[in-house]
Design a protein around this motif. Sequence first.
Motif, PDB file in Angstrom:
ATOM      1  N   GLY A  14       0.813  -1.214   0.000  1.00 44.02           N
ATOM      2  CA  GLY A  14       0.000   0.000   0.000  1.00 44.02           C
ATOM      3  C   GLY A  14       0.848   1.266   0.000  1.00 44.02           C
ATOM      4  N   LEU A  15       2.113   1.139   0.416  1.00 43.35           N
ATOM      5  CA  LEU A  15       2.980   2.317   0.456  1.00 43.35           C
ATOM      6  C   LEU A  15       3.491   2.693  -0.924  1.00 43.35           C
ATOM      7  CD1 LEU A  15       5.112   1.455   3.595  1.00 43.35           C
ATOM      8  CD2 LEU A  15       3.267   3.118   3.430  1.00 43.35           C
ATOM      9  N   ASP A  16       3.571   1.699  -1.805  1.00 44.18           N
ATOM     10  CA  ASP A  16       4.060   2.001  -3.146  1.00 44.18           C
ATOM     11  C   ASP A  16       3.068   2.891  -3.876  1.00 44.18           C
ATOM     12  OD1 ASP A  16       6.203   0.487  -2.666  1.00 44.18           O
ATOM     13  OD2 ASP A  16       5.645  -1.206  -3.927  1.00 44.18           O
ATOM     14  N   LEU A  17       3.611   3.759  -4.717  1.00 40.27           N
ATOM     15  CA  LEU A  17       2.709   4.627  -5.460  1.00 40.27           C
ATOM     16  C   LEU A  17       1.917   3.850  -6.498  1.00 40.27           C
ATOM     17  CD1 LEU A  17       4.531   8.030  -5.944  1.00 40.27           C
ATOM     18  CD2 LEU A  17       2.411   7.558  -4.733  1.00 40.27           C
ATOM     19  N   SER A  18       2.513   2.815  -7.043  1.00 37.70           N
ATOM     20  CA  SER A  18       1.764   1.996  -8.002  1.00 37.70           C
ATOM     21  C   SER A  18       0.856   1.037  -7.247  1.00 37.70           C
ATOM     22  CB  SER A  18       2.725   1.191  -8.870  1.00 37.70           C
ATOM     23  OG  SER A  18       1.993   0.211  -9.583  1.00 37.70           O
ATOM     24  N   THR A  19      -0.374   0.867  -7.727  1.00 39.25           N
ATOM     25  CA  THR A  19      -1.300  -0.034  -7.075  1.00 39.25           C
ATOM     26  C   THR A  19      -1.127  -1.477  -7.544  1.00 39.25           C
ATOM     27  OG1 THR A  19      -2.886   0.711  -8.702  1.00 39.25           O
ATOM     28  CG2 THR A  19      -3.139   1.575  -6.467  1.00 39.25           C
TER      29      THR A  19
END
Lengths: 353, 251, 252
Positions: free
Chosen positions: C208-213
């Motif tokens: 969830g922290l990554d900008l990409s989903t």
Amino acid sequence: MTMFEVMNRRSILRAGVAAGAGGLSIITLGPVSSSFAQAGRVLKVNTLASAAAVNVPMQAGLKSELAKIPGFASPEVRPTQKIPQIVQEVIAGGADLGDADVASTLAAAEAGADLKIIGLSYSNTSQVVVVNADKTKSLEEVAAKGGTIAINSIGDFMYVMLFGALIKRGIDPKKVNFIEIGSSGDRARALIGGRVDAVPMHIEQAAELTRRGNYQILERPWQEYGNWFSAVVITSGKWLERDENKAAAVATLKAILTSFRKTNKDYGWYKDQLGKYASSKELRAADDAFLKPVWETLTTEIAAFPDHMQTMTPDEFAKIIPAYKEAGALKGTIDLNKLIDRTYLEQANKELT
Amino acid sequence: MAHLNVSSICKSFENTPVLLDQSLEVQEGEFVALLGPSGCGKSTLLQIINGLVPADRGTVVLDGKDITGKTGAGRGMVFQGADLFPWRTALENVAFGLEVMGVGKSERLKQASHYLNLVGLRGFENAWPHQLSGGMQQRVGIARAFCIRPSLLLMDEPFGALDVQTRDVLQDELVRIWEAERKMVLFVTHGIEEALYLADRILVFSKRPAHVLRELVVPYERPRHESMKLDPLFLQLRREISDLLRHDMNA
Amino acid sequence: MKSHPRLLNLLGILLVLVLWQMAGQRLGDALLATPVQVGRALVETLSDGLVWAGLWRMMWQMMIGYLLALGIGVPLGIAMGRIPSVDAVVKPWASMFIVVSAAAIVPLFIILMGRGLLLSTSIVFVVTVWYVVIAITEAARSVSPRLLNVAHSFAADDFKRFRYVILPALHPYLMIAARVGFVHALRAIVTAEMFIGADYGGLLNNAGLDLSTAPLFALIVILMMVSISATKLMRWIADYAAPWYASRTRDR
């Protein structure tokens, strides 16, 4: 994802036991097998669920440095999703130490909880306020149109910090809608999706976001405050009564201080630790072009990892209390001299020289 | 010598008397129909004899044994809607009574298979109840009751839910099977023609609280044929009973 | 004729995937990763040992709580369905606890019992057991009284009526309760692990922290596949164990 490495052996042992002896026996055998697996005391330390660039030296201190001190094994570092839960578990005795946010610590102490701040997990803050510059030019503009800012939770350090920063700029914070959005990734997405007008996030996340569009940093709170405490090492007064716990407190602080010093001195070491312990995959894989400026800002401009945690004094903390009062997060009756206990920090500094 | 003696049965439901001092006897090999309007209490009497419903007073004696308030013991019951166990195949349904008694698997399946053949369902041993028509389901129900070799067969409007053609066929089937294994039968029905066609003796019951309005010995020899339904005497008896019931309803 | 609904099924899935791809391309992967991106992330995630280790640990911890919930919930449900006094005592609690979501009780449970196996087992048990209890209670209560009468009139005593009528009548509902319970158990353990950042829940947090989903969606897709294959497997077992029910529901 480091807790896996810490928990791996334990869990594999548990699984083996489970296969052989069935469910109930694991509950009793679990701790036994872990103490067989590792020599030395395993401290339970609650930390925030995500380890961003600014948290990594703390994580590295616990996971890389503590086990080097005789008598201590690698601690059980326990990521915690809800910030107030960290303090709650320390008070309840479920955790030995907590890497807690200042707001929930101060609030709990003011309410009478038996808490001690014994160290900093990082000094100051690396949070910045980011907007989509195509739509928003200033924080004044956000307030004027009754805009929305996403934060983790109302009353936490991020909220208070923003509240204080807005007041310093002469903006009435009540004109802004603060909404709670759990993770920083979700907050960034809310900004990209145009659902909110401004979002506080760690500086390295802001750097990442600027690659995706015209996103700009409007506010650097550390510039406003000089020093803004955000996360501290806490435990309970009751826990500190026992001698072996006092020793554990000193050892933990020594490990963290060692990590802080290495971080400040050695970019290569910092990068290496980040690759091991950062939560975000993107951050773990970051290159020098991205990481070096972040490291420079953190270690020099923000001074997030003071070599001796010298900023941890009641006087320094007293400077941020007014902002908490204004934000309604504290009444202001708190006794900082009782809450902040420098004994273990001083001992740790002495032993390190 | 098989013999059923039911004496002085009383039964009320919440102070409403359903049966008042009812007695009846059935001789070995006798087919007795209990005829009466719906809800008059004849089914209750059958359930009391079966042991599923306790009587307030009175006794049921079968073959010299007092079986008042007990189930099982020499009685086989055929229910109105067949009421087969959906999780048992036709064959396993027929074998149910023997299984409860503790008869071994191969023995009970052999017996069940015999009765399933007898009701004309050879080849349907492994069919699930929902795969059978209503008439076939009731054949299984009849076989299930016969399979425990009861001395008394209790039938509670067993053909009431079937269409006329199926009912006629099953009536003949029932007589055929029964003649192969003559046992006492108590057959509850509200069909006058059905009672006259099947029974040796008919007890005509009044509306509630039920008592016997008339006892009638059917004056026909066996084997009987479909043609008797057109006989003048048959038609006359049918009208008499019909008038009797109508008169009772309006009384 | 038989492949026709399958074909429609496939077409439906394809249509959704195409729409998803179009929407994802418009919104960008920070808001909605496209199926292609998720597929790539899925391959990458599955080749990472961490996911398998996390999934495995999560699943066996869940299984303990889930099996306990079945082991206690089923007899309790039968007792409630057949014995009015048991129902009167337990029912109010059951209807209260069934509305409690895992997210509401996890924080309290963490303080009460720490973060070990006891926590995951308790959360899964508490969230799952009431669904099992309620489903089995209803099923036990609705066992046909006429069939019980049939057994009674064939001189079956209480035990034999239980063995020959109540148990087989409950069988399909047991399998349904097991399937529904599994889904609730899985949701409960994922919630609990997200709170304590452990195992698979920790991976979900971090994704969830990554900008990409895309990595997050990949993890969710894996969960869906686990859930779907488990319920499919259980349905298959149910059909095998109760062919009469399978054949009846198929004929409809």
